[in-house]
Design an enzyme around this catalytic site. Structure first.
Site, PDB file in Angstrom:
ATOM      1  N   LYS A 122       0.881  -1.132  -0.141  1.00 15.25           N
ATOM      2  CA  LYS A 122       0.073   0.045  -0.118  1.00 15.25           C
ATOM      3  C   LYS A 122       0.851   1.165  -0.071  1.00 15.25           C
ATOM      4  O   LYS A 122       1.701   1.311   0.957  1.00 15.25           O
ATOM      5  CB  LYS A 122      -0.982  -0.153   1.351  1.00 15.25           C
ATOM      6  CG  LYS A 122      -1.854   1.230   1.463  1.00 15.25           C
ATOM      7  CD  LYS A 122      -2.724   1.207   2.258  1.00 15.25           C
ATOM      8  CE  LYS A 122      -3.526   2.379   2.604  1.00 15.25           C
ATOM      9  NZ  LYS A 122      -4.539   2.320   3.441  1.00 15.25           N
ATOM     10  N   LYS A 131      -2.246  -1.363  -3.785  1.00 14.04           N
ATOM     11  CA  LYS A 131      -2.966  -0.388  -3.784  1.00 14.04           C
ATOM     12  C   LYS A 131      -2.281   0.692  -3.970  1.00 14.04           C
ATOM     13  O   LYS A 131      -1.090   1.077  -3.263  1.00 14.04           O
ATOM     14  CB  LYS A 131      -3.864  -0.309  -2.510  1.00 14.04           C
ATOM     15  CG  LYS A 131      -4.492   0.778  -2.181  1.00 14.04           C
ATOM     16  CD  LYS A 131      -5.215   0.937  -0.841  1.00 14.04           C
ATOM     17  CE  LYS A 131      -5.901   1.905  -0.677  1.00 14.04           C
ATOM     18  NZ  LYS A 131      -6.457   1.882   1.075  1.00 14.04           N
TER      19      LYS A 131
HETATM   20  C1  PBG Z   1      -7.356   3.623   5.607  1.00 12.77           C
HETATM   21  C2  PBG Z   1      -7.864   3.335   4.052  1.00 12.77           C
HETATM   22  C3  PBG Z   1      -7.643   4.214   3.012  1.00 12.77           C
HETATM   23  C4  PBG Z   1      -8.157   3.791   1.841  1.00 12.77           C
HETATM   24  C5  PBG Z   1      -8.743   2.273   2.292  1.00 12.77           C
HETATM   25  N1  PBG Z   1      -8.313   2.188   3.597  1.00 12.77           N
HETATM   26  C6  PBG Z   1      -7.150   5.670   3.153  1.00 12.77           C
HETATM   27  C7  PBG Z   1      -5.707   5.789   3.413  1.00 12.77           C
HETATM   28  O1  PBG Z   1      -5.034   4.972   3.666  1.00 12.77           O
HETATM   29  O2  PBG Z   1      -5.268   7.285   3.921  1.00 12.77           O
HETATM   30  C8  PBG Z   1      -8.121   4.353   0.420  1.00 12.77           C
HETATM   31  C9  PBG Z   1      -9.059   3.681  -0.251  1.00 12.77           C
HETATM   32  C10 PBG Z   1      -9.362   4.761  -1.600  1.00 12.77           C
HETATM   33  O3  PBG Z   1      -8.873   5.921  -1.579  1.00 12.77           O
HETATM   34  O4  PBG Z   1     -10.442   4.485  -2.298  1.00 12.77           O
HETATM   35  N2  PBG Z   1      -6.824   2.567   6.298  1.00 12.77           N
END
Ligand code: PBG
Length: 430
Positions: free
Chosen positions: A298, A351
């Site tokens: 991520k 992601k």
């Molecule tokens: C938080 C989380 C995020 C997303 C999914 N879980 C945001 C972040 O990490 O700040 C982002 C998903 C998206 O942008 O569609 N743990």
């Protein structure tokens, strides 16, 4: 299609014998009858085999004016009629240069010539079964539109959410992931609301499982929606995100979600060691059958902007770069993948999605585990915005982007387009 008559004429015998029909088109004939033997000649010779549909007859009778039945009867009685004239070649526009055909033994366009061949040789497919639908929920009855994500809403957990799940199931999307918008008053620095068994997420899971026992529910494991600091972990006085203390909270959160009936808990926090700790915590509570989808790679991405607006979960200060990965890094994804595999992750997630296809491919090639891709909020919003402004064809770009995620190696895709794309796929099949 202009070439159809000739194409069909040669297809009637060649297609079953493995000769490419088009090798007959427009070539001069030196043989009057095509025998089975000639259709078995080696590929190198085949290029030089010259046959013309118009000259395959022996000139006894005129096909002109004969019905197909008369023609058949004539052939059966040994009086083979002359073949009909070759239809004229489709005209090229005036000014088209007249050239000798290139001497190519491979023309890849042959395999793309028609919808049928294109479908036959398609390497990747996509179906609603590949989608996981992320849904935003909140307390109350209303569905509130999310400004930065046209078409997405914070859904009332007892009403709008249930309707949305119903619609998704009707087009074959039977997996969802829940993201709660938590009232400000319930947030604190240690995110304790995250493991309240009567909190919004556990309550919603129980409601949905009661109505749809076969629905597969993924949950997000991270503190950010519950943290007054908007970070995925506990923030120390000096701004450091505390790893092991956060993992302790995440374990409680995952167990609480499992207790409510979650099928797959998905740590998205990027703390070190959380997969192993969550696995142990789940097992200790008897949740051996609850899966872990780890957000393995991520990245600290600006593509999450619209999501943070949706949940009002922007970090109150700083950024997430001490736990989410640097977008410039590739090899580092392998370090994360190895840890997650060793700690017992069931699914590895990458992601964002489209800008990170190389990472999806990397994990696909290096791990036997299923790979998930998250087409995140910013990716969704860009396609929506382009569509609304009529700059791109929204539906086509949506389907292409999802297909590309599959081609890169994603088994499942978390996408806000899940319902729209599945509806599109169902329409295509009917
Ligand atoms: C938080 C989380 C995020 C997303 C999914 N879980 C945001 C972040 O990490 O700040 C982002 C998903 C998206 O942008 O569609 N743990």
């Amino acid at each position: 299609m202009a070439t159809t008559p000739i194409f069909n004429a040669s297809c009637s015998f060649s297609s079953t014998r493995g000769i490419d029909c088009k090798s007959f088109i427009g070539l001069r004939s030196t043989v009057s009858k095509v025998s089975v033997a000639s259709s078995r000649v080696a590929t190198s010779q085949r290029r030089n085999l010259v046959i013309r549909a118009s000259e395959s007859g022996n000139g006894h009778a005129k096909k002109l004016g004969m019905s197909d039945a008369e023609c058949e009867a004539a052939v059966a009685s040994g009086n083979v009629p002359e073949a009909p004239p070759v239809p004229p070649k489709p005209a090229a526009p005036a000014g088209t240069p007249i050239v000798q055909p290139l001497n190519l033994n491979r023309r890849p366009r042959r395999n793309r010539a028609s919808p049928v061949t294109r479908a036959a040789f398609q390497e990747t497919d996509i179906s609603p079964a590949n989608f996981v639908y992320p849904l935003f929920i909140h307390e109350g009855e209303e569905d509130t539109p999310i400004g930065a994500m046209p078409g997405c809403y914070r859904l009332g957990w007892r009403h709008g959410l249930v309707e949305e799940v119903e619609k998704a199931r009707a087009v074959g999307v039977n997996s969802i992931v829940l993201f709660p918008k938590v009232p400000e008053a319930l947030k604190n620095p240690t995110g304790d609301e995250a493991y309240n068994d009567n909190g919004l997420v556990p309550r919603t899971i129980r409601l949905l499982k009661d109505k749809y026992p076969d629905l597969v529910i993924y949950t997000d494991v991270a503190l950010d929606p519950y943290s007054s600091d908007g970070h995925d972990g506990i923030v120390r006085e000096d701004g450091v995100i505390m790893n092991d203390e956060t993992v302790h909270q995440l374990c409680k959160q995952a167990v609480s979600q499992a207790r409510a009936g979650a099928d797959v808990v998905s740590p998205s926090d990027m703390m070190d060691g959380r997969v192993g700790a969550i696995r142990a915590a789940l097992d200790a509570e008897g949740f051996q059958n609850v899966s872990i989808m780890s957000y393995t790679a991520k990245y600290a991405s600006s593509f999450y902007g619209p999501f943070r607006e949706a949940l009002d979960s922007n970090p109150r200060f700083g950024d997430k770069k001490t736990y989410q990965m640097n977008p410039a890094n590739y090899r580092e994804a392998l370090i994360e993948a190895r840890e997650d595999e060793a700690e017992g992750a069931d699914i590895l997630l990458v992601k964002p999605g489209l800008p990170y296809l190389d990472i999806i491919r990397l994990l696909r090639d290096k791990s036997p585990l299923p790979i998930a891709a998250y087409q995140v909020s910013g990716e969704y919003s860009m396609i929506k915005a382009g569509g609304v402004l009529k700059m791109i064809d929204e539906e086509k770009v949506m389907m292409e982007s999802l297909m590309c995620l599959r081609r890169a190696g994603a088994d499942i895709i978390l996408t806000y387009f899940a319902l729209q794309a599945a509806t599109c796929l169902c329409g295509e099949k009917r």
